[in-house]
Design an enzyme around this catalytic site. Structure first.
Site, PDB file in Angstrom:
ATOM      1  N   GLY A 183      15.351 -16.217 -32.925  1.00 26.20           N
ATOM      2  CA  GLY A 183      15.638 -17.293 -31.971  1.00 26.20           C
ATOM      3  C   GLY A 183      15.773 -16.797 -30.547  1.00 26.20           C
ATOM      4  N   HIS A 234      11.254 -17.004 -26.277  1.00 23.40           N
ATOM      5  CA  HIS A 234      10.689 -16.839 -24.932  1.00 23.40           C
ATOM      6  C   HIS A 234       9.172 -16.755 -25.069  1.00 23.40           C
ATOM      7  CE1 HIS A 234      10.318 -12.744 -26.272  1.00 23.40           C
ATOM      8  NE2 HIS A 234      11.629 -12.623 -26.410  1.00 23.40           N
ATOM      9  N   GLY A 267       7.191 -14.342 -25.274  1.00 27.25           N
ATOM     10  CA  GLY A 267       6.733 -13.367 -26.274  1.00 27.25           C
ATOM     11  C   GLY A 267       6.612 -14.036 -27.646  1.00 27.25           C
ATOM     12  N   HIS A 268       7.690 -14.748 -28.037  1.00 28.71           N
ATOM     13  CA  HIS A 268       7.645 -15.478 -29.312  1.00 28.71           C
ATOM     14  C   HIS A 268       6.556 -16.556 -29.263  1.00 28.71           C
ATOM     15  CE1 HIS A 268      12.063 -14.327 -29.079  1.00 28.71           C
ATOM     16  NE2 HIS A 268      11.700 -13.765 -30.212  1.00 28.71           N
ATOM     17  N   GLY A 305       5.358  -8.749 -33.104  1.00 32.02           N
ATOM     18  CA  GLY A 305       5.038  -8.232 -31.779  1.00 32.02           C
ATOM     19  C   GLY A 305       5.011  -6.712 -31.717  1.00 32.02           C
TER      20      GLY A 305
END
Ligand code: AMP
Length: 273
Positions: A37, A40, A42-43, A154
């Site tokens: 959670g 941002h 990136g997610h 990632g």
């Protein structure tokens, strides 16, 4: 977008999808993005990749207690569920699993654990005892309940990605592990949920972590610069794993510990020997 707060409800939904696949004779492509959670960009990049590769995208949000080696880090981990759901919706997520009770994921009380004995023992593993056991264990549980065709991780967490890939290979998991590039702020700082915890002045210093890694070919010089401006450096090394060399760093500003990594090939090619 479906939102499931219990594992039981999520699994019932997943079973219905499987029945639908059997009846229709067509296999659905499913992508899975596990997160903690405080989402941002990136997610979001992982979610968008999944939504473009698959018919169904599943997101999980779970701040997994077993992978935290410091109680204060767990207690202060940012939680922004309302905003996370908006981002998920915008990125084309079909189902969100947000387990609220840890007993749901740990019916065994964490007596069963995944242990990797080599790569998980160095770098992050050395500085965060138990972290990778907790991470690998929860990822295996989540991969088993999601039963996705692909799962997205990632490169920002390079060691994590390599270990999840290794686990998938070692245990013949059915889900393909897909690595996605690190998304950075415009000043170079790798996006991270923990950036929210940086003080205003530390936020200004934080991008130096990336610039020190990329601008110096000599690691001792880079480390010295980081320490001079206030970082406490846990490690800054070039490490070769399965044929490719990465420069990996972990350093703290105050209470906030940041990690980053870059491929070594490229920026120091042609540098004086
Ligand atoms: P976390 O919520 O920090 O556990 O991260 C969930 C997933 O998002 C992991 O696979 C991370 O590697 C990935 N991720 C986190 N930050 C970034 C980033 N800046 N760029 C790309 N992926 C990221």
């Amino acid at each position: 977008m479906e939102i499931f707060k219990s594992l039981g409800e999520f699994r019932a939904w997943r079973d219905r999808l499987a029945e639908h696949e059997i009846k229709s004779g067509a296999r659905l492509k499913m992508g899975f993005v596990p997160t903690m959670g405080a989402l941002h960009e990136g997610h979001a990049s992982l979610l968008r990749q999944s939504a473009s590769d698959n018919e169904i995208t599943i997101l999980s949000i779970y701040v997994n207690p077993t992978q935290f080696n410091r109680p204060d880090d767990l207690a202060k981990y940012p939680r922004t569920t309302g905003q996370d759901l908006e981002i998920a919706h915008r990125c084309g997520v079909d189902a969100v699993l947000i387990p609220t009770a840890s007993e749901d994921l740990y019916p065994d009380q964490y007596t069963f654990q995944i242990v990797e004995k080599e790569f998980s023992k160095i770098l992050e593993g050395e500085h965060r005892p138990g972290h990778f056991e907790g991470m690998l264990t929860v990822v295996l549980k989540l991969l088993n309940v999601a039963r996705a065709s692909k799962a997205y991780f990632g490169e920002k967490d390079f060691q994590q990605l390599a270990l999840v890939r290794g686990m998938a290979k070692a245990f013949f998991l059915q889900t393909e592990i897909v690595g996605c590039p690190t998304i950075r702020e415009s000043d170079g700082l790798a996006m991270s949920s923990r950036n929210l915890r940086l003080s205003k002045s530390d936020r200004l210093i934080a991008p130096k972590l990336f610039s020190a890694m990329t601008e110096f070919s000599n690691l001792a010089d880079a480390r010295k610069v980081l320490e001079e401006i206030g970082f406490k450096v846990d490690y800054l090394v070039d490490h070769t794993h399965e044929g490719s060399t990465r420069r990996l760093v972990a350093a703290s500003l105050g209470e906030v510990r940041l990690i980053d990594n870059v491929p070594v090939k490229g920026f120091n090619e042609g540098a004086a020997p």
